[in-house]
Design an enzyme around this catalytic site. Structure first.
Site, mmCIF file in Angstrom:
data_model
loop_
_atom_site.group_PDB
_atom_site.id
_atom_site.type_symbol
_atom_site.label_atom_id
_atom_site.label_comp_id
_atom_site.label_asym_id
_atom_site.label_seq_id
_atom_site.Cartn_x
_atom_site.Cartn_y
_atom_site.Cartn_z
ATOM 1 C CG ASP A 77 -4.888 -10.979 -2.434
ATOM 2 O OD1 ASP A 77 -4.320 -9.893 -2.630
ATOM 3 O OD2 ASP A 77 -6.068 -11.201 -2.769
ATOM 4 N NE ARG A 118 -4.286 -1.419 0.178
ATOM 5 C CZ ARG A 118 -4.676 -2.033 -0.936
ATOM 6 N NH1 ARG A 118 -4.099 -1.737 -2.080
ATOM 7 N NH2 ARG A 118 -5.642 -2.923 -0.933
ATOM 8 C CE LYS A 152 -2.889 -8.950 -9.748
ATOM 9 N NZ LYS A 152 -3.086 -8.578 -8.353
HETATM 10 ZN ZN LIG Z 1 -4.251 -8.889 -4.488
#
Ligand SMILES: [Zn+2]
Length: 434
Positions: free
Chosen positions: A304, A70, A149
């Protein structure tokens, strides 16, 4: 900021039960603090600096390919997590290297924004970090030494992946590279958007159809597709078939999809607010994922890790924090009968291979010449995670109220011994960096 040597001796000697994907050996490792490399291994002379007893195992450090730290240069989400807090959680969980997701307000989608984020990770992370570049409509590959990604369907509000482009147009510039996909078909999600529950709004067929399209497109472009957070038995069957047909495709499973399903969730304290994308599935899916992890059809365990608070989760924000419990969760899988060699392969050796083009040095084993990033687990000491112990700024764990049969007692980062992070260590490290 990967810590430097503070001791006068350039090397240290470790003795213990070493576990690799090839099996267990009681042996010694000679480790160099300066280079962070394993110099030698075997019946080495001298008094060990540390001799781990029976019941403690030394593994090549765990690698989590899928983490949301983040952090970004704007810092607008640092109240949720940043490289400093995420890496403290990683050390707590025995994770020595994380793959950081690019869904930030200032995403790494060009050379400049990538370098800005790289500088932040280098300055503040206590563990190695591989940054994914964002693959979205209009992005061209700006480096050849990073993974990408791609959000195949809407998952997080801030990214518009596709615009008006077709899948093939968006992916074509990335031929030959590795792309991790969030696989949920946007059209199927849209058709289910008025359903009453989160699970019904994101049905299994959305994942299965997305995987079908991704595999077909990536086969034509020779892209190494890595399917993130696989959640369905039918998706796994498609991946296995593609692999049999010779395609380069890998996948991962999360602790939440291995532990919880729509039938058992309410047996757990957090069951009613466990929300993530893709969502929890059926007991059949969960059994297939577990079998896939054992057989190797699923290449690795990845968290995740999404540092949302309980209040955010209960209010419908998707994603759960899992870095702090990575190593302890492996102890649970071992206790349930999965051999440690298999777990080390899924949590270290194979992720190291998948990331081999993107990292400095060789990870994933305990051989001379490899990076001395290690995870030490005590299988004799059960551990129940409490909220106050969580290092992620999310401040909670979906595994609260359950007991793990073992725990991480030490994480070594490039030759430097780090206990699971204590308040004292955080203090020491923050005074180092100021
Ligand atoms: Zn993710």
């Amino acid at each position: 900021m990967i810590p430097n040597n503070s001791s006068s001796s350039a090397t240290w000697l470790l003795e213990g039960d070493l576990i690799e994907s090839s099996g267990l050996t009681r042996s010694r490792l000679l480790i160099c603090r300066d280079s962070g490399i394993i110099l030698d291994r075997g019946p080495l002379a001298g008094e060990p600096d540390i001799s781990w007893p029976d019941g403690v195992i030394v593994c090549p450090g765990f690698i989590d390919l899928h983490v949301h730290c983040r952090d970004d240069p704007g810092g607008s989400q640092r109240h949720k997590e940043d490289f400093s807090s995420a890496s403290e959680a990683a050390i707590h969980g025995g994770v020595v290297l994380v793959g950081d997701m690019p869904n930030n307000p200032d995403p790494p989608s060009n050379a400049e924004s990538y370098l800005r984020k790289r500088a932040l990770a280098d300055q503040h992370s206590l563990v190695d970090v591989v940054l994914y570049g964002l693959l979205a409509s209009g992005v061209t590959p700006f480096r050849d030494d990073i993974p990408w990604k791609c959000y195949f369907g809407p998952s997080v509000g801030e990214i518009e992946s596709w615009g008006d482009s077709t899948v093939e147009q968006v992916l074509a510039p990335f031929a030959g590279q590795m792309v991790m996909f969030h696989a949920e078909d946007p059209a199927i999600l849209a058709r289910h958007s008025d359903q009453p529950t989160h699970e019904q709004r994101r049905p299994a067929e959305a994942e299965v159809e997305a995987i079908r399209t991704i595999l077909k497109t990536c086969r034509a472009l020779q892209i190494h597709a890595h399917i993130a957070h696989l959640s369905t038995a039918d998706g796994l069957a498609l991946i296995e078939q593609a692999r049999r047909d010779g395609q380069c495709v890998t996948t991962e499973v999360t602790p939440h999809h291995l532990s919880f399903d729509i039938e058992n969730r309410n047996q757990f304290e957090c069951g009613s607010w466990l929300q993530m994308n893709p969502p929890l599935r059926t007991r059949r899916d969960r059994a297939a994922l577990r079998q896939g992890l054992i057989s190797g059809a699923i290449d690795c365990l990845a968290t995740d890790h999404a540092p949302h608070t309980i209040e955010e989760n209960a209010a419908g924000v998707s994603g759960v924090p899992l870095l702090d419990t990575f190593g302890a969760y492996l102890c649970r899988l071992a206790d349930e009968g999965i051999p440690w060699q298999v777990l080390v392969e899924r949590a270290s050796t194979t992720p190291a291979k998948i990331f081999s083009n993107f990292i400095d040095g060789h990870f994933g084993d305990l051989q001379p010449g490899s990076v001395a990033s290690l995870t030490v687990l005590d299988l004799r000491q059960p551990w129940s995670i409490e909220r106050k112990d969580v290092r992620s700024r999310a401040g909670w764990s979906p595994f609260e109220g359950t007991t793990f049969p073992g725990q991480v007692i030490e994480t070594v980062i490039r030759g430097v011994r780090r206990k699971p992070v204590t308040a004292e260590l955080i203090q020491e490290l923050s005074s180092d960096s100021s």
